[in-house]
Design a protein around this motif. Structure first.
Motif, PDB file in Angstrom:
ATOM      1  N   SER A  64     -16.063 -19.798  -6.234  1.00  8.58           N
ATOM      2  CA  SER A  64     -16.072 -18.602  -5.381  1.00  8.58           C
ATOM      3  C   SER A  64     -14.870 -18.593  -4.437  1.00  8.58           C
ATOM      4  N   THR A  65     -14.373 -19.750  -4.047  1.00  6.79           N
ATOM      5  CA  THR A  65     -13.180 -19.810  -3.199  1.00  6.79           C
ATOM      6  C   THR A  65     -11.970 -19.239  -3.928  1.00  6.79           C
ATOM      7  N   ALA A  66     -11.801 -19.599  -5.178  1.00  5.64           N
ATOM      8  CA  ALA A  66     -10.685 -19.060  -5.958  1.00  5.64           C
ATOM      9  C   ALA A  66     -10.850 -17.559  -6.185  1.00  5.64           C
ATOM     10  N   ILE A  67     -12.076 -17.110  -6.357  1.00  2.62           N
ATOM     11  CA  ILE A  67     -12.313 -15.675  -6.546  1.00  2.62           C
ATOM     12  C   ILE A  67     -11.974 -14.914  -5.272  1.00  2.62           C
ATOM     13  N   TYR A  68     -12.323 -15.465  -4.105  1.00  3.01           N
ATOM     14  CA  TYR A  68     -11.970 -14.820  -2.842  1.00  3.01           C
ATOM     15  C   TYR A  68     -10.453 -14.712  -2.688  1.00  3.01           C
ATOM     16  N   CYS A  69      -9.727 -15.744  -3.066  1.00  4.87           N
ATOM     17  CA  CYS A  69      -8.265 -15.690  -3.001  1.00  4.87           C
ATOM     18  C   CYS A  69      -7.717 -14.625  -3.941  1.00  4.87           C
ATOM     19  N   PHE A  70      -8.311 -14.503  -5.115  1.00  3.23           N
ATOM     20  CA  PHE A  70      -7.899 -13.471  -6.054  1.00  3.23           C
ATOM     21  C   PHE A  70      -8.135 -12.076  -5.483  1.00  3.23           C
ATOM     22  N   VAL A  71      -9.289 -11.880  -4.856  1.00  6.78           N
ATOM     23  CA  VAL A  71      -9.609 -10.584  -4.263  1.00  6.78           C
ATOM     24  C   VAL A  71      -8.623 -10.246  -3.144  1.00  6.78           C
ATOM     25  N   VAL A  72      -8.295 -11.213  -2.306  1.00  4.35           N
ATOM     26  CA  VAL A  72      -7.337 -10.975  -1.224  1.00  4.35           C
ATOM     27  C   VAL A  72      -5.971 -10.602  -1.785  1.00  4.35           C
ATOM     28  N   SER A  73      -5.547 -11.287  -2.836  1.00  3.14           N
ATOM     29  CA  SER A  73      -4.241 -10.957  -3.412  1.00  3.14           C
ATOM     30  C   SER A  73      -4.239  -9.572  -4.056  1.00  3.14           C
ATOM     31  N   MET A  74      -5.339  -9.180  -4.686  1.00  6.21           N
ATOM     32  CA  MET A  74      -5.411  -7.840  -5.268  1.00  6.21           C
ATOM     33  C   MET A  74      -5.420  -6.767  -4.181  1.00  6.21           C
ATOM     34  N   ILE A  75      -6.070  -7.038  -3.068  1.00  5.75           N
ATOM     35  CA  ILE A  75      -6.042  -6.094  -1.946  1.00  5.75           C
ATOM     36  C   ILE A  75      -4.626  -5.959  -1.412  1.00  5.75           C
ATOM     37  N   LEU A  76      -3.914  -7.068  -1.291  1.00  6.95           N
ATOM     38  CA  LEU A  76      -2.538  -7.006  -0.787  1.00  6.95           C
ATOM     39  C   LEU A  76      -1.616  -6.232  -1.721  1.00  6.95           C
ATOM     40  N   ILE A  77      -1.876  -6.310  -3.014  1.00  6.59           N
ATOM     41  CA  ILE A  77      -0.990  -5.629  -3.954  1.00  6.59           C
ATOM     42  C   ILE A  77      -1.373  -4.158  -4.123  1.00  6.59           C
ATOM     43  N   PHE A  78      -2.667  -3.868  -4.308  1.00  6.72           N
ATOM     44  CA  PHE A  78      -3.073  -2.514  -4.681  1.00  6.72           C
ATOM     45  C   PHE A  78      -3.651  -1.671  -3.552  1.00  6.72           C
ATOM     46  N   ALA A  79      -4.246  -2.281  -2.551  1.00 10.60           N
ATOM     47  CA  ALA A  79      -4.875  -1.513  -1.465  1.00 10.60           C
ATOM     48  C   ALA A  79      -4.411  -2.072  -0.125  1.00 10.60           C
ATOM     49  N   ASN A  80      -3.126  -2.198   0.014  1.00 17.38           N
ATOM     50  CA  ASN A  80      -2.544  -2.830   1.202  1.00 17.38           C
ATOM     51  C   ASN A  80      -2.821  -1.992   2.452  1.00 17.38           C
ATOM     52  N   PRO A  81      -3.442  -2.584   3.455  1.00 13.23           N
ATOM     53  CA  PRO A  81      -3.727  -1.823   4.679  1.00 13.23           C
ATOM     54  C   PRO A  81      -2.485  -1.527   5.512  1.00 13.23           C
ATOM     55  N   PHE A  82      -1.391  -2.179   5.232  1.00 13.34           N
ATOM     56  CA  PHE A  82      -0.169  -1.969   6.009  1.00 13.34           C
ATOM     57  C   PHE A  82       0.648  -0.766   5.530  1.00 13.34           C
ATOM     58  N   TRP A  83       0.280  -0.197   4.381  1.00 11.55           N
ATOM     59  CA  TRP A  83       1.035   0.953   3.879  1.00 11.55           C
ATOM     60  C   TRP A  83       0.928   2.152   4.812  1.00 11.55           C
ATOM     61  N   ASN A  84      -0.262   2.368   5.391  1.00 10.47           N
ATOM     62  CA  ASN A  84      -0.410   3.489   6.326  1.00 10.47           C
ATOM     63  C   ASN A  84       0.522   3.323   7.522  1.00 10.47           C
ATOM     64  N   TYR A  85       0.646   2.106   8.003  1.00 10.74           N
ATOM     65  CA  TYR A  85       1.576   1.838   9.108  1.00 10.74           C
ATOM     66  C   TYR A  85       3.011   2.109   8.682  1.00 10.74           C
ATOM     67  N   ALA A  86       3.370   1.677   7.497  1.00  7.30           N
ATOM     68  CA  ALA A  86       4.734   1.864   7.018  1.00  7.30           C
ATOM     69  C   ALA A  86       5.043   3.345   6.824  1.00  7.30           C
ATOM     70  N   LEU A  87       4.125   4.094   6.268  1.00  7.10           N
ATOM     71  CA  LEU A  87       4.343   5.514   6.057  1.00  7.10           C
ATOM     72  C   LEU A  87       4.419   6.259   7.382  1.00  7.10           C
ATOM     73  N   ALA A  88       3.665   5.821   8.379  1.00  5.08           N
ATOM     74  CA  ALA A  88       3.750   6.443   9.701  1.00  5.08           C
ATOM     75  C   ALA A  88       5.093   6.167  10.352  1.00  5.08           C
ATOM     76  N   GLN A  89       5.643   4.972  10.144  1.00  3.76           N
ATOM     77  CA  GLN A  89       6.944   4.630  10.698  1.00  3.76           C
ATOM     78  C   GLN A  89       8.059   5.426  10.041  1.00  3.76           C
ATOM     79  N   VAL A  90       7.943   5.622   8.739  1.00  6.46           N
ATOM     80  CA  VAL A  90       8.967   6.371   8.014  1.00  6.46           C
ATOM     81  C   VAL A  90       8.904   7.855   8.389  1.00  6.46           C
ATOM     82  N   ALA A  91       7.684   8.394   8.503  1.00  5.57           N
ATOM     83  CA  ALA A  91       7.526   9.825   8.813  1.00  5.57           C
ATOM     84  C   ALA A  91       7.884  10.134  10.262  1.00  5.57           C
ATOM     85  N   GLY A  92       7.637   9.174  11.147  1.00  2.00           N
ATOM     86  CA  GLY A  92       7.841   9.457  12.565  1.00  2.00           C
ATOM     87  C   GLY A  92       9.086   8.896  13.041  1.00  2.00           C
TER      88      GLY A  92
END
Length: 92
Positions: A64-92
């Protein structure tokens, strides 16, 4: 390098490190657990059912530890929470 490219590169590198380091520990732990279980089975063949059941539960918990690491890496690649911040910086 603009902020979106920087966040993309940082996310991919972090995802790679997460998978790499996050799979080393569980792999070593599973190998050690299997070696110990085989030693116990060789010494006490009558307790094979109990040892095997306990081994599978332990392996599932370690994996389960390896699965959690896999989930975190998939979130970073496909559903990155920092993209909204980056798009706000570019737009503003």
């Amino acid at each position: 390098m603009d902020i979106t490219a920087f966040i993309a590169v940082a996310s991919i590198v972090t995802a790679g490190i997460t998978i790499g380091l996050g799979s080393i520990g569980p792999a070593l732990g599973e190998g050690r657990a299997l070696a110990s279980a085989l030693t116990a089975l060789a010494q006490q063949p009558d307790a094979a059912a109990t040892i095997t059941r306990t081994l599978f539960v332990g392996l599932a918990m370690v994996e389960s530890t390896a699965i959690y690491c896999f989930v975190v890496s998939m979130i970073l690649i496909f559903a990155n929470p920092f993209w909204n911040y980056a798009l706000a910086q570019v737009a503003g």
